[in-house]
Design a protein around this motif. Structure first.
Motif, PDB file in Angstrom:
ATOM      1  N   LEU A 120      11.622  -8.801   9.961  1.00  0.00           N
ATOM      2  CA  LEU A 120      13.119  -9.073  11.063  1.00  0.00           C
ATOM      3  C   LEU A 120      12.531  -9.268  11.963  1.00  0.00           C
ATOM      4  N   LEU A 121      12.818 -10.568  12.602  1.00  0.00           N
ATOM      5  CA  LEU A 121      12.498 -11.792  14.168  1.00  0.00           C
ATOM      6  C   LEU A 121      13.913 -11.267  15.175  1.00  0.00           C
ATOM      7  N   ASN A 122      13.560 -10.623  16.175  1.00  0.00           N
ATOM      8  CA  ASN A 122      14.619 -10.228  17.246  1.00  0.00           C
ATOM      9  C   ASN A 122      15.661 -11.509  17.548  1.00  0.00           C
ATOM     10  N   ASP A 123      16.775 -11.382  18.246  1.00  0.00           N
ATOM     11  CA  ASP A 123      17.500 -12.787  18.539  1.00  0.00           C
ATOM     12  C   ASP A 123      18.766 -12.105  19.454  1.00  0.00           C
ATOM     13  N   ASP A 124      19.271 -12.678  19.696  1.00  0.00           N
ATOM     14  CA  ASP A 124      19.912 -12.194  21.245  1.00  0.00           C
ATOM     15  C   ASP A 124      20.942 -12.224  20.858  1.00  0.00           C
ATOM     16  N   PHE A 125      21.653 -12.606  20.087  1.00  0.00           N
ATOM     17  CA  PHE A 125      23.283 -12.636  18.788  1.00  0.00           C
ATOM     18  C   PHE A 125      23.455 -12.063  17.931  1.00  0.00           C
ATOM     19  N   THR A 126      22.573 -11.848  16.887  1.00  0.00           N
ATOM     20  CA  THR A 126      22.648 -10.698  15.948  1.00  0.00           C
ATOM     21  C   THR A 126      23.596  -9.929  16.574  1.00  0.00           C
ATOM     22  N   PRO A 127      23.824  -8.528  15.699  1.00  0.00           N
ATOM     23  CA  PRO A 127      24.803  -7.303  16.455  1.00  0.00           C
ATOM     24  C   PRO A 127      23.346  -6.136  16.026  1.00  0.00           C
ATOM     25  N   MET A 128      23.402  -5.698  16.519  1.00  0.00           N
ATOM     26  CA  MET A 128      22.447  -4.382  16.141  1.00  0.00           C
ATOM     27  C   MET A 128      23.407  -3.763  14.861  1.00  0.00           C
ATOM     28  N   GLU A 129      24.375  -3.659  15.102  1.00  0.00           N
ATOM     29  CA  GLU A 129      24.793  -2.856  14.007  1.00  0.00           C
ATOM     30  C   GLU A 129      25.036  -3.865  12.539  1.00  0.00           C
ATOM     31  N   PHE A 130      24.569  -4.889  12.622  1.00  0.00           N
ATOM     32  CA  PHE A 130      24.718  -5.433  11.032  1.00  0.00           C
ATOM     33  C   PHE A 130      23.556  -5.984  10.796  1.00  0.00           C
ATOM     34  N   VAL A 131      22.009  -5.220  11.863  1.00  0.00           N
ATOM     35  CA  VAL A 131      20.217  -5.564  11.567  1.00  0.00           C
ATOM     36  C   VAL A 131      20.519  -4.231  10.654  1.00  0.00           C
ATOM     37  N   VAL A 132      21.294  -2.898  11.592  1.00  0.00           N
ATOM     38  CA  VAL A 132      20.864  -2.063  10.959  1.00  0.00           C
ATOM     39  C   VAL A 132      21.231  -1.643   9.606  1.00  0.00           C
ATOM     40  N   VAL A 180      13.781   0.604  13.171  1.00  0.00           N
ATOM     41  CA  VAL A 180      12.992   0.066  13.204  1.00  0.00           C
ATOM     42  C   VAL A 180      14.196  -1.379  13.938  1.00  0.00           C
ATOM     43  N   MET A 181      15.480  -1.829  13.745  1.00  0.00           N
ATOM     44  CA  MET A 181      16.043  -2.126  14.588  1.00  0.00           C
ATOM     45  C   MET A 181      15.690  -2.431  16.499  1.00  0.00           C
ATOM     46  N   LEU A 182      15.939  -1.032  16.949  1.00  0.00           N
ATOM     47  CA  LEU A 182      15.631  -1.510  18.511  1.00  0.00           C
ATOM     48  C   LEU A 182      13.966  -1.784  18.564  1.00  0.00           C
ATOM     49  N   HIS A 183      12.931  -1.221  17.730  1.00  0.00           N
ATOM     50  CA  HIS A 183      11.781  -1.571  17.407  1.00  0.00           C
ATOM     51  C   HIS A 183      11.346  -3.491  17.382  1.00  0.00           C
ATOM     52  N   VAL A 184      12.326  -3.914  16.991  1.00  0.00           N
ATOM     53  CA  VAL A 184      12.767  -5.376  16.187  1.00  0.00           C
ATOM     54  C   VAL A 184      13.090  -5.903  17.904  1.00  0.00           C
ATOM     55  N   HIS A 185      13.741  -5.678  18.303  1.00  0.00           N
ATOM     56  CA  HIS A 185      14.873  -5.768  19.078  1.00  0.00           C
ATOM     57  C   HIS A 185      14.226  -5.824  20.955  1.00  0.00           C
ATOM     58  N   GLN A 186      13.331  -4.548  21.415  1.00  0.00           N
ATOM     59  CA  GLN A 186      12.031  -4.137  21.883  1.00  0.00           C
ATOM     60  C   GLN A 186      10.435  -4.619  21.963  1.00  0.00           C
ATOM     61  N   PRO A 225      22.018 -15.663  13.379  1.00  0.00           N
ATOM     62  CA  PRO A 225      21.373 -16.217  13.012  1.00  0.00           C
ATOM     63  C   PRO A 225      20.004 -15.367  12.765  1.00  0.00           C
ATOM     64  N   LEU A 226      20.189 -14.212  12.384  1.00  0.00           N
ATOM     65  CA  LEU A 226      19.145 -13.430  12.248  1.00  0.00           C
ATOM     66  C   LEU A 226      18.089 -13.556  11.225  1.00  0.00           C
ATOM     67  N   GLN A 227      16.673 -14.178  11.573  1.00  0.00           N
ATOM     68  CA  GLN A 227      15.687 -13.979  10.655  1.00  0.00           C
ATOM     69  C   GLN A 227      14.883 -13.363  10.214  1.00  0.00           C
TER      70      GLN A 227
END
Ligand code: TYC
Length: 133
Positions: free
Chosen positions: A59-71, A88-94, A125-127
């Motif tokens: 999973l790639l980070n972006d500035d727009f996808t909500p954290m909740e959606f990624v989880v 995992v979401m926080l790892h991608v975010h950071q 825009p989650l990739q």
């Protein structure tokens, strides 16, 4: 590919003297060298077992996808509980990228397609990508 295996002649082993030897003047007609520890060679297809190549789904980070959606994506498509999914979401975010799981080619491809379709339908825009291990 073929491999030769030896088959012990159970007939001659269990029945003693060869009673198939009719009219051969006492000689053996079974094509061997006359010493009677008969073995026959047969061939069977060699079973080839190859380990499948494995692929990381990332999973790639972006500035727009909500954290909740990624989880929610990690829980739904990668069978993670909320704690693991959040980690995992926080790892991608950071770090910009993180591993969701490791799969054979077709399973990995399916996961990527499912995540990308789900993100697009929800206009995020989650990739999600895969790479060979
Ligand atoms: N960086 C996003 C935010 O701050 C959250 C996010 C995390 C987005 C992981 C994508 O793969 C991702 N809302």
């Amino acid at each position: 590919m073929w491999e030769a295996i030896e088959l012990i002649d159970t007939l001659s082993a269990t029945q003693g003297p060869n009673d198939d030897d009719r009219g051969g003047g006492g000689g053996s007609d079974d094509g061997d060298n006359g010493s009677d520890n008969d073995t026959n060679v047969i061939v069977k297809p060699k079973t080839k077992v190859k380990k499948p190549s494995l692929y990381r789904v990332l999973l790639l980070n972006d500035d727009f996808t909500p954290m909740e959606f990624v989880v929610e994506v990690l829980a739904r498509f990668f069978q993670m509980n909320l704690e693991s999914a959040t980690q995992v979401m926080l790892h991608v975010h950071q770090n910009g990228v993180g591993e969701c799981g490791i799969y054979t080619y077709e399973v990995a491809e399916t996961k990527v397609t499912q995540v990308m379709d789900h993100a697009r339908k929800n206009q995020h825009p989650l990739q999600c990508v895969m790479e060979k291990k």
